[in-house]
Enzyme design. Structure first.
Site, PDB file in Angstrom:
ATOM      1  N   TYR A  18      -4.618   2.079  15.705  1.00  0.00           N
ATOM      2  CA  TYR A  18      -3.409   2.138  16.535  1.00  0.00           C
ATOM      3  C   TYR A  18      -3.717   1.969  18.022  1.00  0.00           C
ATOM      4  O   TYR A  18      -3.050   1.232  18.708  1.00  0.00           O
ATOM      5  CB  TYR A  18      -2.657   3.449  16.304  1.00  0.00           C
ATOM      6  CG  TYR A  18      -2.024   3.497  14.933  1.00  0.00           C
ATOM      7  CD1 TYR A  18      -0.776   2.946  14.712  1.00  0.00           C
ATOM      8  CD2 TYR A  18      -2.704   4.046  13.844  1.00  0.00           C
ATOM      9  CE1 TYR A  18      -0.191   2.952  13.442  1.00  0.00           C
ATOM     10  CE2 TYR A  18      -2.137   4.059  12.579  1.00  0.00           C
ATOM     11  CZ  TYR A  18      -0.886   3.511  12.386  1.00  0.00           C
ATOM     12  OH  TYR A  18      -0.326   3.506  11.138  1.00  0.00           O
TER      13      TYR A  18
ATOM     14  N   ASN B 138      -7.517   2.010   9.690  1.00  0.00           N
ATOM     15  CA  ASN B 138      -6.231   2.193  10.365  1.00  0.00           C
ATOM     16  C   ASN B 138      -6.493   2.204  11.859  1.00  0.00           C
ATOM     17  O   ASN B 138      -7.272   3.015  12.355  1.00  0.00           O
ATOM     18  CB  ASN B 138      -5.578   3.523   9.970  1.00  0.00           C
ATOM     19  CG  ASN B 138      -5.207   3.564   8.487  1.00  0.00           C
ATOM     20  OD1 ASN B 138      -5.233   2.544   7.804  1.00  0.00           O
ATOM     21  ND2 ASN B 138      -4.849   4.739   8.017  1.00  0.00           N
TER      22      ASN B 138
ATOM     23  N   GLU C  16      -3.642  -0.102   8.134  1.00  0.00           N
ATOM     24  CA  GLU C  16      -2.478   0.310   8.925  1.00  0.00           C
ATOM     25  C   GLU C  16      -2.633  -0.211  10.345  1.00  0.00           C
ATOM     26  O   GLU C  16      -3.723  -0.128  10.929  1.00  0.00           O
ATOM     27  CB  GLU C  16      -2.342   1.838   9.033  1.00  0.00           C
ATOM     28  CG  GLU C  16      -1.898   2.529   7.777  1.00  0.00           C
ATOM     29  CD  GLU C  16      -1.747   4.036   7.959  1.00  0.00           C
ATOM     30  OE1 GLU C  16      -1.490   4.495   9.094  1.00  0.00           O
ATOM     31  OE2 GLU C  16      -1.897   4.746   6.961  1.00  0.00           O
TER      32      GLU C  16
ATOM     33  N   GLU D 250      -7.515   8.627   5.744  1.00  0.00           N
ATOM     34  CA  GLU D 250      -7.873   9.343   6.971  1.00  0.00           C
ATOM     35  C   GLU D 250      -8.335  10.781   6.744  1.00  0.00           C
ATOM     36  O   GLU D 250      -7.637  11.729   7.130  1.00  0.00           O
ATOM     37  CB  GLU D 250      -6.690   9.322   7.946  1.00  0.00           C
ATOM     38  CG  GLU D 250      -6.219   7.926   8.291  1.00  0.00           C
ATOM     39  CD  GLU D 250      -5.123   7.919   9.371  1.00  0.00           C
ATOM     40  OE1 GLU D 250      -4.590   8.987   9.688  1.00  0.00           O
ATOM     41  OE2 GLU D 250      -4.845   6.833   9.900  1.00  0.00           O
TER      42      GLU D 250
ATOM     43  N   HIS E 288      -2.633  11.025   0.448  1.00  0.00           N
ATOM     44  CA  HIS E 288      -2.186  10.810   1.830  1.00  0.00           C
ATOM     45  C   HIS E 288      -1.577  12.137   2.291  1.00  0.00           C
ATOM     46  O   HIS E 288      -0.396  12.218   2.596  1.00  0.00           O
ATOM     47  CB  HIS E 288      -1.204   9.637   1.890  1.00  0.00           C
ATOM     48  CG  HIS E 288      -1.037   9.029   3.252  1.00  0.00           C
ATOM     49  ND1 HIS E 288      -1.194   7.685   3.511  1.00  0.00           N
ATOM     50  CD2 HIS E 288      -0.710   9.577   4.451  1.00  0.00           C
ATOM     51  CE1 HIS E 288      -0.962   7.432   4.802  1.00  0.00           C
ATOM     52  NE2 HIS E 288      -0.666   8.577   5.397  1.00  0.00           N
TER      53      HIS E 288
ATOM     54  N   ARG F 183       0.855  -1.189   0.000  1.00  0.00           N
ATOM     55  CA  ARG F 183       0.000   0.000   0.000  1.00  0.00           C
ATOM     56  C   ARG F 183       0.890   1.237   0.000  1.00  0.00           C
ATOM     57  O   ARG F 183       1.713   1.403   0.903  1.00  0.00           O
ATOM     58  CB  ARG F 183      -0.903  -0.015   1.242  1.00  0.00           C
ATOM     59  CG  ARG F 183      -1.720   1.227   1.397  1.00  0.00           C
ATOM     60  CD  ARG F 183      -2.748   1.133   2.534  1.00  0.00           C
ATOM     61  NE  ARG F 183      -3.417   2.409   2.596  1.00  0.00           N
ATOM     62  CZ  ARG F 183      -3.275   3.308   3.572  1.00  0.00           C
ATOM     63  NH1 ARG F 183      -2.566   3.046   4.627  1.00  0.00           N
ATOM     64  NH2 ARG F 183      -3.879   4.476   3.492  1.00  0.00           N
TER      65      ARG F 183
HETATM   66  C1  PNW Z   1      -1.547   7.341  10.501  1.00  0.00           C
HETATM   67  N1  PNW Z   1      -2.364  12.404  14.583  1.00  0.00           N
HETATM   68  O1  PNW Z   1      -2.389   8.243  11.094  1.00  0.00           O
HETATM   69  C2  PNW Z   1      -1.134   7.782   9.145  1.00  0.00           C
HETATM   70  O2  PNW Z   1      -1.951   7.301   8.119  1.00  0.00           O
HETATM   71  C3  PNW Z   1       0.307   7.529   8.855  1.00  0.00           C
HETATM   72  O3  PNW Z   1       0.717   8.383   7.835  1.00  0.00           O
HETATM   73  C4  PNW Z   1       1.137   7.692  10.119  1.00  0.00           C
HETATM   74  O4  PNW Z   1       2.498   7.628   9.897  1.00  0.00           O
HETATM   75  C5  PNW Z   1       0.667   6.640  11.102  1.00  0.00           C
HETATM   76  O5  PNW Z   1      -0.672   6.857  11.400  1.00  0.00           O
HETATM   77  C6  PNW Z   1       1.420   6.605  12.411  1.00  0.00           C
HETATM   78  O6  PNW Z   1       1.173   7.760  13.150  1.00  0.00           O
HETATM   79  C7  PNW Z   1      -2.244   9.217  12.008  1.00  0.00           C
HETATM   80  O7  PNW Z   1      -3.490  12.768  15.039  1.00  0.00           O
HETATM   81  C8  PNW Z   1      -3.396   9.537  12.665  1.00  0.00           C
HETATM   82  O8  PNW Z   1      -1.324  13.009  14.888  1.00  0.00           O
HETATM   83  C9  PNW Z   1      -3.447  10.578  13.525  1.00  0.00           C
HETATM   84  C10 PNW Z   1      -2.316  11.333  13.717  1.00  0.00           C
HETATM   85  C11 PNW Z   1      -1.142  11.035  13.069  1.00  0.00           C
HETATM   86  C12 PNW Z   1      -1.102   9.974  12.202  1.00  0.00           C
END
Ligand code: PNW
Length: 456
Positions: free
Chosen positions: A293, A291, A361, A164, A119, A75
């Site tokens: 986390y 995505n 992700e 996102e 992106h 991706r």
């Molecule tokens: C992702 N924030 O989202 C992104 O899609 C990637 O580009 C990024 O490297 C990855 O997460 C790891 O952080 C994010 O609010 C979502 O700061 C939210 C944030 C940053 C990245």
């Protein structure tokens, strides 16, 4: 580990601005991230994406590494300002040629390209005309999508419009922590709406080739109240609106969230909504990427700005800093794999007609250990894959999983401080070194593939 369905795609992900560098090469125009990086204090350490991993010049080496990793899918994103340096009109053939070479080299190794059109690297020229605050940017995006689809559609069948939209709009135009660094209420909500309009316009413009699939990638997480008090539960619901439902309700239910007008009363007059938008935004999709986390923990809190007219969109009377006592990554993100299961199952429950899902992700950051022996990353990924497996067992139509990220890269406002890669990148020498997690993932993918062919 749970059995993943036949045809499940194992992959890794990156994005253009985070890895390519070469910001002046081959006629590329400036993006909002080039401009934002030049603002003192905007990015940690004064870092920029000017060189990054220099992937633009080292792409063949990187694709060879992907081959070693043995993934089914890669991706990546296309940089709009490489294809249209000013965001509309003139097309730069050298920029398109780079992605064409990338796609060819992936296909030579049997790796399926999953292409993301956007992106976060909006051409700066469009920002100067209002950026995503302006509906016109959505029309320009559909034009750009058509250009890329015409050039690569003979070889690429997985097309993601946006990565996102929450981050592009709310973090970029509301919170101001990302480019273009604006802190607005109405403007950021307009941006969110226009991103969805752009999504619908682009899908409608690209659709028509048999076998092509279209989707969008959303960052999703449960918004969990820190207590069961009425106030915290209501705060979590406002957070869920801001992070998720302002996007998922129009996309998957063809309606605006019922609590939107009330939550943003006085912040916006909703003048960005036009007749026909919902039909456009809810155009049927072939997949949705998630995505994930970490889980969000939400408490009720007073508004920072008592006046809705000057308030930003993130100022919705919440506090998201009260984290539970669980392990954290180096970015202080709580490690809660069950949040992934909950996200996937919850989405399916809320939207029975949800298209098939990919985890597009998932990954983490820990301090590097001697010999790049990142057992903590392996544990994180293992636990989250198990959580994804739980969602499959619960009936979620999950089609693939992508680790964020293939390479260490430019982590937006954090600069190069945080490393997400299965592959370590030395930013002085640009030498790539696979970490232990690279070998672990390679073996896992090989094992899963062997299992599937044995079952045939
Ligand atoms: C992702 N924030 O989202 C992104 O899609 C990637 O580009 C990024 O490297 C990855 O997460 C790891 O952080 C994010 O609010 C979502 O700061 C939210 C944030 C940053 C990245």
């Amino acid at each position: 580990m749970t059995d993943f369905p036949q045809g499940f795609r194992w992959g890794v992900a990156t994005s253009a601005y985070q890895i390519e560098g070469a910001v002046d090469a081959d006629g590329r125009g400036p993006s909002i991230w080039d401009a934002f990086g030049a603002v003192p204090g905007a990015v940690a350490g004064g870092d920029t994406g000017a060189v990054a991993c220099d992937h633009y010049h080292r792409m063949p080496e990187d694709v060879a590494l992907l081959g070693e990793l043995g993934v089914d899918a890669y991706r990546f994103s296309v940089a709009w300002p490489r294809v249209q340096p000013t965001g509309s009109g003139r097309v730069e053939p050298r920029g398109l040629a780079f992605y064409s070479r990338l796609v060819d080299q992936l296909l030579e190794r049997g790796i399926e390209p999953f292409l993301t059109l956007y992106h976060w690297d909006l051409p700066q020229a469009l920002e100067e005309l209002g950026g995503w605050r302006s509906r016109d940017t959505a029309l320009r995006f559909a034009e750009y999508a058509t250009v890329v689809h015409d050039a690569l559609g003979d070889r690429v069948s997985k097309w993601t419009t946006f990565n996102e939209p929450y981050v592009s709009s709310i973090v970029g135009y509301g919170e101001g922590r990302h480019a273009p660094g604006a802190r607005e209420g109405h403007g950021s909500l307009a941006a969110a709406h226009h991103l969805m309009v752009a999504h619908g316009l682009a899908v409608e413009a690209m659709r028509g080739t048999p076998g092509h699939q279209f989707g969008i990638v959303l960052n999703q997480s449960p918004s969990t109240p820190v207590t069961s008090s009425e106030a915290d539960v209501a705060a979590a619901r406002r957070h869920d609106l801001l992070l998720r439902r302002q996007f998922t309700e129009p996309l998957f239910a063809g309606r605006y969230p019922e609590d939107y007008a009330e939550t943003f009363a006085g912040v916006t007059d909703l003048s960005f909504r036009k007749d026909g938008d919902l039909a456009l935004i809810s155009t049927p999709l072939d997949y949705v990427g998630i995505n994930y986390y970490y889980r969000q923990h939400v408490a009720d809190a007073p508004h920072r700005d008592p006046d809705p007219a000057t308030r930003t969109s993130i100022d919705i009377g919440i506090d998201t800093t009260r984290l539970p006592d669980v392990p954290r990554t180096a970015m202080n993100w709580p490690v809660e794999p069950a949040g992934l299961t909950e996200t996937l199952v919850g989405l399916k429950e809320r939207y029975p007609d949800l298209p098939p899902v990919y985890v597009t992700e998932n990954g983490c950051v820990y301090p590097d250990r001697p010999g790049f022996d990142d057992q903590d990353r392996i544990e994180y990924l293992r636990a989250h894959l198990a959580a994804a497996g739980d969602a499959v067992a619960a009936g979620v139509d999950l089609r693939g999983y992508f680790v964020w990220s293939f390479l260490d890269n430019f982590e937006w406002a954090h600069g190069y401080k945080h490393r997400f890669g299965l592959v370590h990148v030395d930013y002085e020498t640009l030498v790539r070194t696979p970490r232990a997690s690279f070998h672990w993932y390679r073996d896992l993918v090989a094992e899963q593939r062997a299992k599937v062919s044995a079952a045939r």
